[in-house]
Scaffold this active site. Sequence first.
Site, PDB file in Angstrom:
ATOM      1  N   SER A 136       0.813  -1.221   0.000  1.00  0.00           N
ATOM      2  CA  SER A 136       0.000   0.000   0.000  1.00  0.00           C
ATOM      3  C   SER A 136       0.848   1.273   0.000  1.00  0.00           C
ATOM      4  O   SER A 136       0.358   2.343  -0.355  1.00  0.00           O
ATOM      5  CB  SER A 136      -0.935   0.007   1.207  1.00  0.00           C
ATOM      6  OG  SER A 136      -0.190  -0.143   2.397  1.00  0.00           O
ATOM      7  N   ASP A 382      -3.123   6.623  11.770  1.00  0.00           N
ATOM      8  CA  ASP A 382      -2.342   5.842  10.816  1.00  0.00           C
ATOM      9  C   ASP A 382      -1.013   6.557  10.598  1.00  0.00           C
ATOM     10  O   ASP A 382      -0.954   7.600   9.938  1.00  0.00           O
ATOM     11  CB  ASP A 382      -3.121   5.713   9.496  1.00  0.00           C
ATOM     12  CG  ASP A 382      -2.342   4.947   8.419  1.00  0.00           C
ATOM     13  OD1 ASP A 382      -1.104   4.841   8.527  1.00  0.00           O
ATOM     14  OD2 ASP A 382      -2.981   4.476   7.455  1.00  0.00           O
ATOM     15  N   HIS A 385       0.893   5.350   6.402  1.00  0.00           N
ATOM     16  CA  HIS A 385       0.652   5.935   5.076  1.00  0.00           C
ATOM     17  C   HIS A 385       0.824   7.453   5.123  1.00  0.00           C
ATOM     18  O   HIS A 385       0.944   8.032   6.199  1.00  0.00           O
ATOM     19  CB  HIS A 385      -0.749   5.555   4.593  1.00  0.00           C
ATOM     20  CG  HIS A 385      -0.914   4.072   4.468  1.00  0.00           C
ATOM     21  ND1 HIS A 385      -1.481   3.303   5.465  1.00  0.00           N
ATOM     22  CD2 HIS A 385      -0.524   3.226   3.493  1.00  0.00           C
ATOM     23  CE1 HIS A 385      -1.445   2.020   5.096  1.00  0.00           C
ATOM     24  NE2 HIS A 385      -0.868   1.947   3.909  1.00  0.00           N
TER      25      HIS A 385
END
Length: 407
Positions: A136, A382, A385
């Site tokens: 990702s 998070d 990312h």
Amino acid sequence: MIHRKNTHHFTTSIVVFTVFVIGIIFYNDLTQFPFSQKIFPSFINDGETFEDIELPPESCDVFDGSWVFDELTHPLYKENECEFLTQQVTCMKNGRQDSMYQKWRWQPKDCNLPKFSAKYLVEKLKNKRLMFVGDSLNRNQWESMVCLVQSAVTSGRKSMTKTGSLSIFRLEDYNATVEFYWAPFIVESNSDDPEMHSILDRIIMPESINGHGQHWKNVDYLVFNTYIWWMNTMKMKVLRGSFNEEATEYDEVDRPEAYGRVLKTWSEWVDQNINPNRTMVFFNSMSPLHIKSLDWNNPNGIKCAKETSPILNMSMPLNVGTDRRLFTVATNVMKTMQFPVHFLNITTLSEYRKDAHTSIYTIRQGKLLTDEQMADPAIYADCIHWCLPGLPDTWNEFLYAHIISRS
Ligand SMILES: *[C@@H]1O[C@H](CO)[C@@H](O)[C@H](O)[C@H]1NC(C)=O
Ligand SMILES: *[C@@H]1O[C@H](CO)[C@@H](O)[C@H](O)[C@H]1NC(C)=O
Ligand SMILES: *[C@@H]1O[C@H](CO)[C@@H](O)[C@H](O)[C@H]1NC(C)=O
Ligand SMILES: *[C@@H]1O[C@H](CO)[C@@H](O)[C@H](O)[C@H]1NC(C)=O
């Protein structure tokens, strides 16, 4: 009264200015009158000659440098002008208030990165395929690249399609694609389903690559990565036999050893299947996490959630928990290859960007965080990312330098 008067004055100014600008634009369109380039810096791109773009000398280590605040040139595109950004990365739209994180430029110590020109990039990508392969974080960088190229093509046909593991962004008028292939371990694993991959018990087949690899042939620029999926256990589960057998049997192998086996498989595949006369191959080093604010001496921090600026002192020794052993494995494997892979050494420079993560301004299981979740960053932030525009644009500036340097 004063307030009203000021407002009125302001409105008048805007109207006068707008009329002036529209006049200039029309005038410029009809006559190609060149002085607009001097008056409006944003027009400079249109009149730019590509000879203006200077490449760094090959001897220069572009990854050694510092972060410079530069809101004149960054961000390279606007969050609300790139329709292809997913909700995962549109931090401002998702409620983030500070926007400094978009405005840092990477300045190499001994040279300059070439000035980014989206128009030049799409010219170079004409009739070409660019593909990101990995997890990702590589998808994060792919989204950035889609925005970078599409900013050059305001009208014209663009499309996004997704088939299984492969997502393809097409610039139809240029016959160019920017693609992403989901393969979080590069090799075959039980986490390869592009939708259903929230698997905690991760099992890999380090010597099995051809199933994925057939999709990577005939690409002009290949960008690989693999890291984050390795990080939830100290040992990696390596399959014995195949996934089709009744009982799944596996061995537990130390992380660096398993990583080495995977990259050896990958390196042999590249050497045997990719033609260096056609294709440039890149390998991204690890994208770092920012989980413990004490790592950067902020006792009041909560993971990365309260960070609004990078760590600017590049002499400050920094350890944010990156597994450097895998970095060493990767550089050693690359030394054994015949194929001239370009190693994108993004790890250290990204470690200084504690401010650039999506934090609580993102999605979880497909949905934006609720207010309650946002109020609890210790659990929900998070710090893996990155927001876009943001840090992955810099990674793509390195890629850009290589792509445009090719004759
Ligand atoms: C990677 O870049 C960092 C600085 O950002 C540097 O200290 C390190 O030596 C580089 N490693 C390699 C293998 O080039
Ligand atoms: C379009 O791009 C593909 C893939 O890069 C290439 O093989 C093909 O020759 C291109 N088509 C034309 C008409 O140039
Ligand atoms: C690549 O080009 C070189 C020089 O033109 C040539 O000798 C070599 O055979 C080519 N390699 C492949 C795999 O086509
Ligand atoms: C940067 O960090 C180094 C090492 O910790 C320290 O000696 C130096 O004083 C710092 N510089 C500034 C400007 O804070």
